[in-house]
Design a protein around this motif. Sequence first.
Motif, PDB file in Angstrom:
ATOM      1  N   LEU A 191       0.907  -1.453  -0.050  1.00  0.00           N
ATOM      2  CA  LEU A 191      -0.130  -0.061   0.083  1.00  0.00           C
ATOM      3  C   LEU A 191       0.760   1.176   0.116  1.00  0.00           C
ATOM      4  N   PHE A 192       0.356   2.090  -0.671  1.00  0.00           N
ATOM      5  CA  PHE A 192       1.195   3.525  -0.495  1.00  0.00           C
ATOM      6  C   PHE A 192       0.445   4.846  -0.407  1.00  0.00           C
ATOM      7  N   THR A 193       1.176   5.728  -0.132  1.00  0.00           N
ATOM      8  CA  THR A 193       0.498   7.123   0.042  1.00  0.00           C
ATOM      9  C   THR A 193       1.706   8.046  -0.272  1.00  0.00           C
ATOM     10  N   LYS A 194       1.408   9.148  -0.931  1.00  0.00           N
ATOM     11  CA  LYS A 194       2.394  10.140  -1.603  1.00  0.00           C
ATOM     12  C   LYS A 194       2.797  10.823  -0.362  1.00  0.00           C
ATOM     13  N   ILE A 195       4.244  11.155  -0.092  1.00  0.00           N
ATOM     14  CA  ILE A 195       4.652  12.042   0.922  1.00  0.00           C
ATOM     15  C   ILE A 195       4.594  13.361   0.245  1.00  0.00           C
ATOM     16  N   PRO A 196       3.868  14.259   0.992  1.00  0.00           N
ATOM     17  CA  PRO A 196       3.576  15.560   0.471  1.00  0.00           C
ATOM     18  C   PRO A 196       5.207  16.404   0.507  1.00  0.00           C
ATOM     19  N   GLU A 197       5.235  17.428  -0.348  1.00  0.00           N
ATOM     20  CA  GLU A 197       6.383  18.039  -0.799  1.00  0.00           C
ATOM     21  C   GLU A 197       6.625  18.745   0.655  1.00  0.00           C
ATOM     22  N   ASN A 198       5.722  19.121   1.250  1.00  0.00           N
ATOM     23  CA  ASN A 198       6.061  20.252   2.596  1.00  0.00           C
ATOM     24  C   ASN A 198       6.599  19.572   3.735  1.00  0.00           C
ATOM     25  N   ILE A 199       6.708  18.262   3.698  1.00  0.00           N
ATOM     26  CA  ILE A 199       7.211  17.535   4.764  1.00  0.00           C
ATOM     27  C   ILE A 199       8.343  16.597   4.551  1.00  0.00           C
ATOM     28  N   TRP A 200       8.824  16.857   2.950  1.00  0.00           N
ATOM     29  CA  TRP A 200       9.872  15.929   2.492  1.00  0.00           C
ATOM     30  C   TRP A 200      11.091  16.473   2.971  1.00  0.00           C
ATOM     31  N   THR A 201      11.923  15.623   3.457  1.00  0.00           N
ATOM     32  CA  THR A 201      13.450  16.016   3.820  1.00  0.00           C
ATOM     33  C   THR A 201      14.320  14.735   3.249  1.00  0.00           C
ATOM     34  N   ASP A 202      15.677  15.147   3.224  1.00  0.00           N
ATOM     35  CA  ASP A 202      16.413  13.843   2.877  1.00  0.00           C
ATOM     36  C   ASP A 202      16.270  12.744   3.520  1.00  0.00           C
ATOM     37  N   GLU A 203      16.147  12.945   4.802  1.00  0.00           N
ATOM     38  CA  GLU A 203      16.071  11.913   5.803  1.00  0.00           C
ATOM     39  C   GLU A 203      14.976  10.584   5.325  1.00  0.00           C
TER      40      GLU A 203
END
Length: 280
Positions: A191-203
């Motif tokens: 199952l997947f959900t897209k990670i929003p850009e506003n919380i994306w970090t290289d971690e």
Amino acid sequence: MNTERFFTTGQFAALCGTTKETLFHYDRIGILKPACVGDNGYRYYTAAQFYDFDLIQTMKYTGSSLEDIRKCFRNFDTAYFLEMFREKQRRIKEEQRKLEELSGFMQELVQITEEALDARYGVPRIERDEDEYLLVTDFGYREWDSTAAPARLLGEHIRKCEAHGIRNHAFVGSIILHETLKKGELKESFLFTKIPENIWTDEWRRREDVRRKPAGTFASVMHKGAYNSFGKSIEKLLKFTERERLEIAGDCYVYDMISYIAGAGEEDYVVKIKVPVKTV
């Protein structure tokens, strides 16, 4: 008493842009008492009290209750007021963040729903997609011991999303791995959900439960009907790629477009199926 330097209740109400009844109420609860009361029982206010009234209105505007205001005026302290306003500023910024997040969620929900309703179901097409990073939950090739098992897996995925600050978990899809698809099987692996850009970090990149869907050319098709019937549309999609002399170049993504708001009937569910392709 010389009343020339005082305002009557009516005059002071007009000065403040309020009503006499409001001033009477503030007097009763101890927020803004008149400077003095004449022998005739009339209340009188000074010009300086206009600033007290203005501060009360400012505090009400920032969300303070009348009881909170009463306590502040009872123990008047400028440093306390400053810290209170700082705290309210922090809360406002947090509310702004939540509203922006909610606005983005609603915008995506409207966009996806409109796309699903306007689609030509069962008609494959070619489209371009941007990079997406997906938070996934592994099916783990688990045995479905009951009809409740898929709901348990979905619940597990939603809790994971929420634990990592992803609130758009209503947009859930599944992944059929490329090697599985090549075998002619439709067994979902994640199952997947897209990670929003506003919380994306290289971690995020270092997490084992994050997968990248690379940008590129995709063959896609909209399927309407019960979720377990989308295999028919995948077959159409694969035949379409053969006719167009295209080669499947990666995993298959099944996006849930309308299920939560489709109503009671599974026949109204809509999913969008995408596979990356390249020219043979």
